[in-house]
Motif scaffolding. Structure first.
Motif: not given
Lengths: 114, 115
Positions: B35, B37, B39-43, B45, B91
């Motif tokens: 993954y 991560q 701020m703009m797009r989150g998590l 995959l 991650f």
């Protein structure tokens, strides 16, 4: 259809208050809905999870409410504490797929003020 | 169990350089996920493997990104050449088909900064 939409993006709550984070999904094949908690510098960790055969699950101060007809679920943190300040992610999965693949929401940054 | 182990924890590199991120999944887990991560797009995959075989790489943003899993205990995510917009926390997570999504476990992540 694979998306999970989460709101709000950020949340500020006073100590002792109730924090509420909401999520919505489209795919009715999803049957497992976990919430993850992430502290700065750490990976997300499983906090609590629910399956659609129940409408509510409570673990300590954390409660998931699930509305199958509306395809929505929410996390409630009662008596919020500064130590709860973290980023929270909702997620969804199809357990029948056997992959363990989780679809995550965008995340909510919670700040609990002392 | 030591959990999912990622290295390095932090990486600072210059634009154009090759970057390799490493992951050791939990022993016995047959699924491995990468993954990103922000701020703009989150998590997001990027890719996932089952029994060391890539299953879905549709999240890999560009050909500059590649991932391998040569054996059950090791995976790499490589970016070549790196660009400033690749700066993010990466991650790795693993899970077991026996436990499904309940056994999903994340590593502590690698914070990548491309200058």
């Amino acid at each position: 259809q694979q998306q999970v939409k989460q709101s709000p993006q950020s949340l500020i709550v006073q100590k002792g208050g109730i924090s509420i984070i909401n999520c919505a999904y489209e795919n009715t094949a999803f049957d497992y809905f976990p919430w993850y908690q992430q502290f700065p510098g750490k990976g997300p960790a499983l906090l609590i999870a629910i399956r659609p055969d129940v409408s509510e699950k409570k673990e300590g101060r954390f409660t998931i409410s699930f509305n199958k007809s509306a395809k929505q679920f929410s996390l409630h943190i009662m008596d919020s504490q500064p130590g709860d300040s973290a980023t929270y992610f909702c997620a969804a999965s199809m357990s029948s797929s056997n992959t363990g693949k989780l679809i995550f929401g965008q995340g909510t940054t919670l700040q609990v003020k002392p | 169990d030591a959990g999912v182990i990622q290295s390095p924890r932090h990486e600072v590199t210059e634009m154009g350089q090759e970057v390799t991120l490493r992951c050791k999944p939990i022993s016995g887990h047959d699924y491995l996920f990468w993954y990103r991560q922000t701020m703009m797009r989150g998590l997001e995959l990027l890719i996932y493997f089952n029994n060391n075989v890539p299953i879905d790489d549709s999240g890999m943003p560009e050909d500059r990104f590649s991932a391998k899993m040569p054996n059950a205990s090791f995976s790499t995510l490589k970016i070549q050449p790196s660009e400033p917009r690749d700066s993010a926390v990466y991650f790795c997570a693993s899970s077991s088909s026996n436990r499904g999504p309940r056994g999903y476990t994340f590593g502590s992540g690698t914070r990548l900064t491309v200058v």
